[in-house]
Design a protein around this motif. Sequence first.
Motif, PDB file in Angstrom:
ATOM      1  N   TYR A  88     155.969 -25.391 152.011  1.00  0.00           N
ATOM      2  CA  TYR A  88     156.728 -24.424 151.209  1.00  0.00           C
ATOM      3  C   TYR A  88     157.355 -23.368 152.119  1.00  0.00           C
TER       4      TYR A  88
ATOM      5  N   MET B 227     155.164 -28.829 147.292  1.00  0.00           N
ATOM      6  CA  MET B 227     155.796 -27.632 146.767  1.00  0.00           C
ATOM      7  C   MET B 227     154.869 -26.966 145.758  1.00  0.00           C
ATOM      8  N   PRO B 228     155.052 -25.670 145.508  1.00  0.00           N
ATOM      9  CA  PRO B 228     154.126 -24.968 144.617  1.00  0.00           C
ATOM     10  C   PRO B 228     154.089 -25.570 143.220  1.00  0.00           C
TER      11      PRO B 228
ATOM     12  N   ASP C 146     150.570 -28.206 151.651  1.00  0.00           N
ATOM     13  CA  ASP C 146     151.506 -27.900 150.569  1.00  0.00           C
ATOM     14  C   ASP C 146     152.122 -26.517 150.756  1.00  0.00           C
TER      15      ASP C 146
ATOM     16  N   ASP D 168     160.262 -24.887 153.794  1.00  0.00           N
ATOM     17  CA  ASP D 168     161.382 -25.048 152.876  1.00  0.00           C
ATOM     18  C   ASP D 168     162.134 -23.732 152.696  1.00  0.00           C
ATOM     19  N   ARG D 169     161.412 -22.618 152.730  1.00  0.00           N
ATOM     20  CA  ARG D 169     162.062 -21.306 152.669  1.00  0.00           C
ATOM     21  C   ARG D 169     162.950 -21.104 153.898  1.00  0.00           C
TER      22      ARG D 169
ATOM     23  N   PHE E 148     148.741 -24.364 144.789  1.00  0.00           N
ATOM     24  CA  PHE E 148     149.121 -25.351 145.802  1.00  0.00           C
ATOM     25  C   PHE E 148     148.071 -26.457 145.853  1.00  0.00           C
TER      26      PHE E 148
END
Length: 219
Positions: free
Chosen positions: A62, A1-2, A58, A65-66, A53
């Motif tokens: 992300y 994740m960021p 990574d 995940d969005r 990131f």
Amino acid sequence: MPKPTFFRLAETKRKRLIKAAYDEFSRASFQDASISNIIKEAGIPRGSFYQYFEDKSDIFFYLLDRTRSSTEELYMQAMTRHDGDLFGMMADFFDTSVEKLLKGPHREFYENVFLFMDFHNAAHFSSMPKKAPDPHPKKVFLDYTLEHIDRSKLRVKSDEDVAMLFRQVMWIFMQSIGYYYTRRRNGENVTTTALKARMAKMLNWLQYGVVISEEEVHD
């Protein structure tokens, strides 16, 4: 994740980096995608990328995940609209999800994810594999279903049986999306209307069965 620095970026710069990542992972599979192309389109130095990131996987996770967050919202909204009616809700969720996946702005990204199962490659190449999120948010969906479903409309009552039914329904969804992308990649013209009809047919078979009754045989 960021990293926290990513969220401190100005919104315009953050959106530009996200768009560049979507564009690159839409153009190529995860393995062939390049951080160089992402930073070039985003207009940032390579060093700045690593402030936001850890690596290519990574930022890829992300984006996944969005997708998970947005589909969870669609799922919960459909459950609310249908008062816990599993099959009514699923038919609604299928329709809205198909529109998002197959006709939305990130349709090429979703296509690559489904066709190449890139989350497996991303997890393999991740510098921090333990933190990679599950690209299939089934557990979140299942937990929400077990809590909100109206079991009075089903013959299955226990959590174990509802979970088994849920997995059958979700298989219809995942298999149908894979069917669409594979056929399209092979040059076949499969419309979203035809895909929705195919999904509705399989959902109907699961809900009502495919064997006709004795009364229907003699009609």
